[in-house]
Design a protein around this motif. Structure first.
Motif, PDB file in Angstrom:
ATOM      1  N   LEU A 104       0.830  -1.202   0.000  1.00  0.00           N
ATOM      2  CA  LEU A 104       0.000   0.000   0.000  1.00  0.00           C
ATOM      3  C   LEU A 104       0.865   1.254   0.000  1.00  0.00           C
ATOM      4  O   LEU A 104       0.641   2.174  -0.791  1.00  0.00           O
ATOM      5  N   ARG A 105       1.852   1.297   0.859  1.00  0.00           N
ATOM      6  CA  ARG A 105       2.737   2.468   0.933  1.00  0.00           C
ATOM      7  C   ARG A 105       3.462   2.695  -0.388  1.00  0.00           C
ATOM      8  O   ARG A 105       3.582   3.829  -0.848  1.00  0.00           O
ATOM      9  N   ALA A 106       3.944   1.630  -1.004  1.00  0.00           N
ATOM     10  CA  ALA A 106       4.650   1.754  -2.282  1.00  0.00           C
ATOM     11  C   ALA A 106       3.705   2.244  -3.377  1.00  0.00           C
ATOM     12  O   ALA A 106       4.074   3.115  -4.187  1.00  0.00           O
ATOM     13  N   LEU A 107       2.504   1.703  -3.419  1.00  0.00           N
ATOM     14  CA  LEU A 107       1.518   2.107  -4.410  1.00  0.00           C
ATOM     15  C   LEU A 107       1.219   3.606  -4.298  1.00  0.00           C
ATOM     16  O   LEU A 107       1.232   4.338  -5.296  1.00  0.00           O
ATOM     17  N   LEU A 108       0.959   4.059  -3.086  1.00  0.00           N
ATOM     18  CA  LEU A 108       0.627   5.468  -2.884  1.00  0.00           C
ATOM     19  C   LEU A 108       1.835   6.384  -3.076  1.00  0.00           C
ATOM     20  O   LEU A 108       1.696   7.495  -3.580  1.00  0.00           O
ATOM     21  N   SER A 109       3.002   5.928  -2.695  1.00  0.00           N
ATOM     22  CA  SER A 109       4.212   6.741  -2.872  1.00  0.00           C
ATOM     23  C   SER A 109       4.492   7.006  -4.347  1.00  0.00           C
ATOM     24  O   SER A 109       4.942   8.093  -4.718  1.00  0.00           O
ATOM     25  N   ALA A 110       4.216   6.017  -5.196  1.00  0.00           N
ATOM     26  CA  ALA A 110       4.469   6.159  -6.632  1.00  0.00           C
ATOM     27  C   ALA A 110       3.368   6.938  -7.346  1.00  0.00           C
ATOM     28  O   ALA A 110       3.558   7.361  -8.484  1.00  0.00           O
ATOM     29  N   GLY A 118       2.814   7.828   9.224  1.00  0.00           N
ATOM     30  CA  GLY A 118       4.250   8.068   9.334  1.00  0.00           C
ATOM     31  C   GLY A 118       5.017   8.067   8.021  1.00  0.00           C
ATOM     32  O   GLY A 118       6.251   8.103   8.023  1.00  0.00           O
ATOM     33  N   CYS A 119       4.349   8.054   6.884  1.00  0.00           N
ATOM     34  CA  CYS A 119       5.017   7.968   5.583  1.00  0.00           C
ATOM     35  C   CYS A 119       5.360   9.364   5.072  1.00  0.00           C
ATOM     36  O   CYS A 119       4.539  10.027   4.438  1.00  0.00           O
ATOM     37  N   ALA A 120       6.567   9.785   5.320  1.00  0.00           N
ATOM     38  CA  ALA A 120       6.994  11.124   4.912  1.00  0.00           C
ATOM     39  C   ALA A 120       6.905  11.307   3.401  1.00  0.00           C
ATOM     40  O   ALA A 120       6.646  12.424   2.922  1.00  0.00           O
ATOM     41  N   GLU A 121       7.068  10.226   2.627  1.00  0.00           N
ATOM     42  CA  GLU A 121       7.018  10.338   1.166  1.00  0.00           C
ATOM     43  C   GLU A 121       5.621  10.668   0.649  1.00  0.00           C
ATOM     44  O   GLU A 121       5.454  11.019  -0.512  1.00  0.00           O
ATOM     45  N   LEU A 122       4.614  10.595   1.509  1.00  0.00           N
ATOM     46  CA  LEU A 122       3.251  10.944   1.101  1.00  0.00           C
ATOM     47  C   LEU A 122       2.911  12.402   1.422  1.00  0.00           C
ATOM     48  O   LEU A 122       1.843  12.882   1.056  1.00  0.00           O
ATOM     49  N   SER A 123       3.828  13.095   2.074  1.00  0.00           N
ATOM     50  CA  SER A 123       3.607  14.499   2.397  1.00  0.00           C
ATOM     51  C   SER A 123       3.396  15.304   1.118  1.00  0.00           C
ATOM     52  O   SER A 123       4.088  15.094   0.121  1.00  0.00           O
ATOM     53  N   SER A 124       2.422  16.177   1.136  1.00  0.00           N
ATOM     54  CA  SER A 124       2.043  17.038   0.003  1.00  0.00           C
ATOM     55  C   SER A 124       1.344  16.297  -1.120  1.00  0.00           C
ATOM     56  O   SER A 124       1.135  16.858  -2.199  1.00  0.00           O
ATOM     57  N   LYS A 125       0.967  15.045  -0.891  1.00  0.00           N
ATOM     58  CA  LYS A 125       0.251  14.275  -1.914  1.00  0.00           C
ATOM     59  C   LYS A 125      -1.104  14.938  -2.153  1.00  0.00           C
ATOM     60  O   LYS A 125      -1.871  15.140  -1.228  1.00  0.00           O
ATOM     61  N   VAL A 140      -5.479  16.093 -11.374  1.00  0.00           N
ATOM     62  CA  VAL A 140      -4.333  16.006 -12.289  1.00  0.00           C
ATOM     63  C   VAL A 140      -3.616  17.353 -12.347  1.00  0.00           C
ATOM     64  O   VAL A 140      -2.383  17.409 -12.271  1.00  0.00           O
ATOM     65  N   GLN A 141      -4.366  18.432 -12.450  1.00  0.00           N
ATOM     66  CA  GLN A 141      -3.754  19.771 -12.479  1.00  0.00           C
ATOM     67  C   GLN A 141      -2.965  20.040 -11.199  1.00  0.00           C
ATOM     68  O   GLN A 141      -1.866  20.578 -11.251  1.00  0.00           O
ATOM     69  N   ALA A 142      -3.517  19.669 -10.050  1.00  0.00           N
ATOM     70  CA  ALA A 142      -2.810  19.866  -8.788  1.00  0.00           C
ATOM     71  C   ALA A 142      -1.534  19.039  -8.736  1.00  0.00           C
ATOM     72  O   ALA A 142      -0.523  19.488  -8.179  1.00  0.00           O
ATOM     73  N   SER A 143      -1.543  17.859  -9.331  1.00  0.00           N
ATOM     74  CA  SER A 143      -0.333  17.029  -9.332  1.00  0.00           C
ATOM     75  C   SER A 143       0.723  17.598 -10.254  1.00  0.00           C
ATOM     76  O   SER A 143       1.918  17.457 -10.001  1.00  0.00           O
ATOM     77  N   VAL A 144       0.312  18.288 -11.312  1.00  0.00           N
ATOM     78  CA  VAL A 144       1.259  18.946 -12.218  1.00  0.00           C
ATOM     79  C   VAL A 144       1.918  20.121 -11.522  1.00  0.00           C
ATOM     80  O   VAL A 144       3.122  20.352 -11.661  1.00  0.00           O
ATOM     81  N   GLU A 145       1.131  20.865 -10.748  1.00  0.00           N
ATOM     82  CA  GLU A 145       1.645  22.037 -10.038  1.00  0.00           C
ATOM     83  C   GLU A 145       2.690  21.665  -9.011  1.00  0.00           C
ATOM     84  O   GLU A 145       3.606  22.420  -8.746  1.00  0.00           O
ATOM     85  N   VAL A 146       2.557  20.483  -8.418  1.00  0.00           N
ATOM     86  CA  VAL A 146       3.520  20.017  -7.417  1.00  0.00           C
ATOM     87  C   VAL A 146       4.696  19.324  -8.070  1.00  0.00           C
ATOM     88  O   VAL A 146       5.811  19.394  -7.612  1.00  0.00           O
ATOM     89  N   GLY A 147       4.439  18.652  -9.180  1.00  0.00           N
ATOM     90  CA  GLY A 147       5.495  17.902  -9.848  1.00  0.00           C
ATOM     91  C   GLY A 147       5.417  16.444  -9.492  1.00  0.00           C
ATOM     92  O   GLY A 147       4.513  16.010  -8.784  1.00  0.00           O
ATOM     93  N   PRO A 148       6.376  15.654  -9.962  1.00  0.00           N
ATOM     94  CA  PRO A 148       6.353  14.219  -9.720  1.00  0.00           C
ATOM     95  C   PRO A 148       6.502  13.885  -8.236  1.00  0.00           C
ATOM     96  O   PRO A 148       7.107  14.643  -7.495  1.00  0.00           O
ATOM     97  N   PRO A 149       5.925  12.740  -7.838  1.00  0.00           N
ATOM     98  CA  PRO A 149       6.035  12.354  -6.421  1.00  0.00           C
ATOM     99  C   PRO A 149       7.448  12.019  -6.039  1.00  0.00           C
ATOM    100  O   PRO A 149       8.280  11.703  -6.851  1.00  0.00           O
TER     101      PRO A 149
END
Length: 178
Positions: free
Chosen positions: A61-67, A95-102, A169-178
């Motif tokens: 789950l963590r890997a799926l969401l991180s990517a 506790g998954c820091a890599e999901l911050s700003s998702k 999708v637009q919000a993900s473009v504004e932030v850039g790749p995960p």
């Protein structure tokens, strides 16, 4: 190609929330792919003692969401709250820091379900995720018996869903790749 992970707060087979997310999978516009996660029922109860080295289902789950480039959430409200299994899933992700700003779309399938919606917004914001208001409409399909095909074929429902996907999708473009 932007990948969005859809998370249903319901374990019910005929859930309106899951039907809406299945319609999102079918309606994904060019350049976007929506993937429905269906493993919530497989997650063990959250236990901080094993959080650092969790079971394989949690790693997956963590890997799926991180990517992922973004997340779409649709959840019912039970007794003015978030369903327990869904809250358990979210606890594994705190506790998954890599999901911050998702960026996340928080779609409500019932205009009456304001308590769980507010609670989810608070939980996700506390986790550091960005709830995108423009991607978080009420799409009233709860208790109407609609399946994914009906939702996808209805111009108003499909239009609202596509609008939410587009805003995410637009919000993900504004932030850039995960």
């Amino acid at each position: 190609m932007k990948t969005l992970i859809a998370l249903s707060g319901s374990l019910r087979r005929d859930s309106a929330n899951t039907a809406l997310l299945r319609a999102a999978v079918a309606l994904a516009p060019p350049g976007a792919r929506v993937v429905l996660y269906d493993g919530t029922h497989m997650l063990p109860f959250f236990n901080p003692d094993i959080e650092a080295d969790p079971p394989p289902a949690v790693h997956e789950l963590r890997a799926l969401l991180s990517a992922a480039d973004g997340v779409i959430v649709a959840s019912p409200e039970y007794a003015h709250g978030v369903p327990g299994a869904f809250k358990n899933m979210l606890d594994w992700l705190v506790g998954c820091a890599e999901l911050s700003s998702k960026p996340v779309a928080l779609i409500n399938t019932s205009a009456r379900a304001v308590h769980a919606q507010a609670s989810l917004a608070e939980i996700l914001t506390t986790m550091g995720w960005r709830v995108i208001a423009a991607a978080s409409p009420v799409i009233a399909v709860a208790n109407r018996g609609f399946d994914q095909a009906h939702i996808a074929a209805d111009p108003a429902l499909a239009g609202a869903l596509l609008g939410a996907i587009g805003a995410l999708v637009q919000a993900s473009v504004e932030v850039g790749p995960p």
